[in-house]
Design a protein around this motif. Structure first.
Motif, PDB file in Angstrom:
ATOM      1  N   UNK A 106       0.833  -1.207   0.000  1.00  0.00           N
ATOM      2  CA  UNK A 106       0.000   0.000   0.000  1.00  0.00           C
ATOM      3  C   UNK A 106       0.865   1.254   0.000  1.00  0.00           C
ATOM      4  N   UNK A 107       2.104   1.124   0.446  1.00  0.00           N
ATOM      5  CA  UNK A 107       3.022   2.265   0.560  1.00  0.00           C
ATOM      6  C   UNK A 107       4.053   2.223  -0.570  1.00  0.00           C
ATOM      7  N   UNK A 158      -6.041  -8.646  -5.041  1.00  0.00           N
ATOM      8  CA  UNK A 158      -7.444  -8.340  -4.738  1.00  0.00           C
ATOM      9  C   UNK A 158      -8.180  -9.537  -4.142  1.00  0.00           C
ATOM     10  N   UNK A 159      -7.526 -10.703  -4.089  1.00  0.00           N
ATOM     11  CA  UNK A 159      -8.169 -11.889  -3.513  1.00  0.00           C
ATOM     12  C   UNK A 159      -7.593 -12.243  -2.151  1.00  0.00           C
ATOM     13  N   UNK A 183       0.402  -9.060  -0.815  1.00  0.00           N
ATOM     14  CA  UNK A 183       0.926  -7.692  -0.772  1.00  0.00           C
ATOM     15  C   UNK A 183       1.187  -7.168   0.627  1.00  0.00           C
ATOM     16  N   UNK A 184       1.003  -7.991   1.654  1.00  0.00           N
ATOM     17  CA  UNK A 184       1.284  -7.538   3.012  1.00  0.00           C
ATOM     18  C   UNK A 184       0.297  -6.527   3.550  1.00  0.00           C
ATOM     19  N   UNK A 185      -0.892  -6.441   2.961  1.00  0.00           N
ATOM     20  CA  UNK A 185      -1.919  -5.497   3.407  1.00  0.00           C
ATOM     21  C   UNK A 185      -2.713  -6.142   4.545  1.00  0.00           C
ATOM     22  N   UNK A 205      -6.033  -1.976  -2.369  1.00  0.00           N
ATOM     23  CA  UNK A 205      -5.526  -3.109  -3.150  1.00  0.00           C
ATOM     24  C   UNK A 205      -5.087  -2.662  -4.536  1.00  0.00           C
ATOM     25  N   UNK A 206      -5.869  -1.812  -5.174  1.00  0.00           N
ATOM     26  CA  UNK A 206      -5.507  -1.335  -6.509  1.00  0.00           C
ATOM     27  C   UNK A 206      -4.313  -0.383  -6.455  1.00  0.00           C
ATOM     28  N   UNK A 207      -4.172   0.356  -5.359  1.00  0.00           N
ATOM     29  CA  UNK A 207      -2.973   1.175  -5.197  1.00  0.00           C
ATOM     30  C   UNK A 207      -1.741   0.280  -5.045  1.00  0.00           C
TER      31      UNK A 207
END
Length: 481
Positions: free
Chosen positions: A157-158, A192-193, A199-201, A213-215
């Motif tokens: 995200x970053x 997104x799944x 992505x570590x989100x 997620x899209x970012x």
């Protein structure tokens, strides 16, 4: 009209599912080390298996156990890789796809200098492959980013992660110049799944989760383009590919609304490969962002980098197909690769509910080649099944042989149709810890590993009947199935 003479037959794994040794030689914790085996959760319900909260992470981080965190132990390939590579050589492998654990090179992701012990391990690993006549195909990011980057920055995200990933990639390119095939992000669309795994989100610490997620995806696109450029600068003759989860979706009926529903799912599935292969966002996805009110931070400079550094080839995973409908309430649902979708009544299913659709692989190959006009590589294809060892140590897995026979047959037809296919690496050549359910009992390999879901066993390697079958397929370059 068959497979090219230099076709790359082989197998594929991820570091977090095979290496083990999660705290050895300076390795740091990754997001994969947080994954738990949940014996009381239905294995066909993927979402329940991947959801993890911030508080869960803090608790798990302090737990030094491996019993319920199977990816921490894997199949101990970290210490047994010479034995495994010898078996791959016996199989006749031309290529082996694996990933480099970011946390072996930069344990927390932000160190000033890399961990030499991690570099040395992969140097030795790659040398063993090359000396065995096996081409290494390396994935830079395969669901194993440093945990500290998830906790500190909420992962991808970053934008700070872009330069950290480029730094990690540079060390890999400079340390392992003999590797000529690189993949940037495994199943990049999966953000997104399963945003934490990919992505570590951390979902419960994130507002507007889909927008984030899209970012994160955009940040990965930028990083992928930057390391593609870097690889081309540092390694003569290098080929860099993107990697897509090929989620082939059919309409449930010929009703136009169902056809539209399937079309929309397929277009969304393609979008990540579109950006990396064509160098720009599809107008349809930009319209979707606008319609949803998403504000993705993307600069002209970032878009220029993406435009100027497209990938050399498209790689993808293919396991099954699904159905879509305008009204999914009327569909019987079934599991798939990190997704739930409509069950096709014309297809058989595995023990884990995944449909078996070899013709869908041919369809996927034709669609992908027609869309991108770039070489294709199938880097994951296989079936999870329950295997039984007989008293004499044999494993008779005709069901696995039939799965691969039917898929490779359709793959060959696609080549005869004109598809430029350069390689096929099965998932997985050796039993490993399942990505989604963290089970060992969900077995994929031509090689059996004596380990159960709780880590009991000798870790001995045994050849299944499919071992000899795949060996002959490679010997005949796919002519005799």
């Amino acid at each position: 009209m068959g497979f090219r003479k230099d076709f790359l037959w082989g197998g594929a794994v991820a570091a977090n599912q095979v290496e083990g040794a999660y705290d050895v030689d300076g390795k740091g914790l990754s997001v994969a080390d947080m994954a738990t085996y949940k014996p009381n959760v239905d294995v066909k319900d993927y979402k329940k298996n991947v959801h993890i909260t911030y508080d869960d992470i803090l608790k798990v981080k302090e737990d030094k156990s491996t019993k319920f965190y199977p990816k921490r132990r894997g199949i101990d390939q970290y210490h047994r890789y010479k034995e495994d590579i010898a078996l791959f050589k016996e199989l006749g492998f031309k290529a082996y796809r694996f990933s480099i654990a970011w946390t072996r090179i930069f344990p927390n992701g932000e160190e000033d200098t890399p961990n030499q012990a991690g570099i040395d391990f992969y140097k030795n690993f790659i040398k063993e492959l090359v000396d065995s006549g096996i081409e290494p195909i390396v994935t830079l990011s395969h669901y194993e980013m440093p945990l500290e980057l998830a906790l500190k920055y909420n992962g991808w995200a970053d934008k700070k992660l872009i330069n950290l990933f480029v730094k990690f990639s540079r060390v890999c390119f400079e340390s392992f110049p003999e590797v000529k095939y690189w993949l940037t992000f495994n199943e990049i669309d999966s953000v997104t799944r399963h945003p934490f795994t990919s992505a570590g989100i951390i979902e419960d610490r994130t507002k507007n989760i889909e927008e984030v997620e899209y970012q994160a995806l955009h940040n990965q696109f930028v990083a992928s383009a930057m390391v593609t450029k870097l690889a081309h600068e540092l390694i003569p003759g290098v080929q860099v590919g993107c990697m897509l989860t090929k989620l082939t979706t059919y309409p449930a009926t010929s009703k136009p609304e169902d056809v539209l529903a399937a079309l929309n799912k397929n277009l969304m599935n393609y979008y990540c490969a579109d950006v990396q292969a064509k160098g720009e966002y599809p107008k349809l996805i930009l319209a979707y962002f606008k319609r949803m009110g998403y504000r993705i931070d993307m600069t002209k400079e970032e878009l220029d980098v993406i435009k100027e550094n497209t990938v050399d080839f498209i790689s993808f995973s293919y396991y099954m197909s699904l159905l879509a409908a305008e009204d999914e309430d009327g569909l019987e649902m079934t599991a798939g690769n990190t997704i739930i979708g409509g069950k096709n009544p014309y297809l058989k299913v595995t023990d884990w509910g995944w449909t078996v659709d070899p013709v869908g692989l041919r369809i996927s190959l034709i669609e992908l080649y027609d869309r991108y006009q770039k070489p294709l590589m199938i880097v994951e294809n296989g079936m999870g099944a329950k295997d039984e060892v007989t008293k004499d140590g044999s494993i008779h897995d005709e069901y696995r042989i039939e799965y691969f026979r039917s898929h490779i047959s359709e793959m060959k037809k696609a080549v005869e149709d004109g598809v430029e296919l350069i390689g096929y690496t099965s998932w997985a050549p050796i039993d490993l810890v399942s990505a989604g359910t963290s089970q060992m009992s969900k077995r994929y390999g031509f090689i059996y590993v004596d380990e159960d879901d709780e880590g009991n066993g000798t870790l001995a390697r045994l050849k299944k009947d499919s071992f000899t079958w795949y060996q002959h397929v490679i010997e005949t370059n796919g002519e005799e199935l």
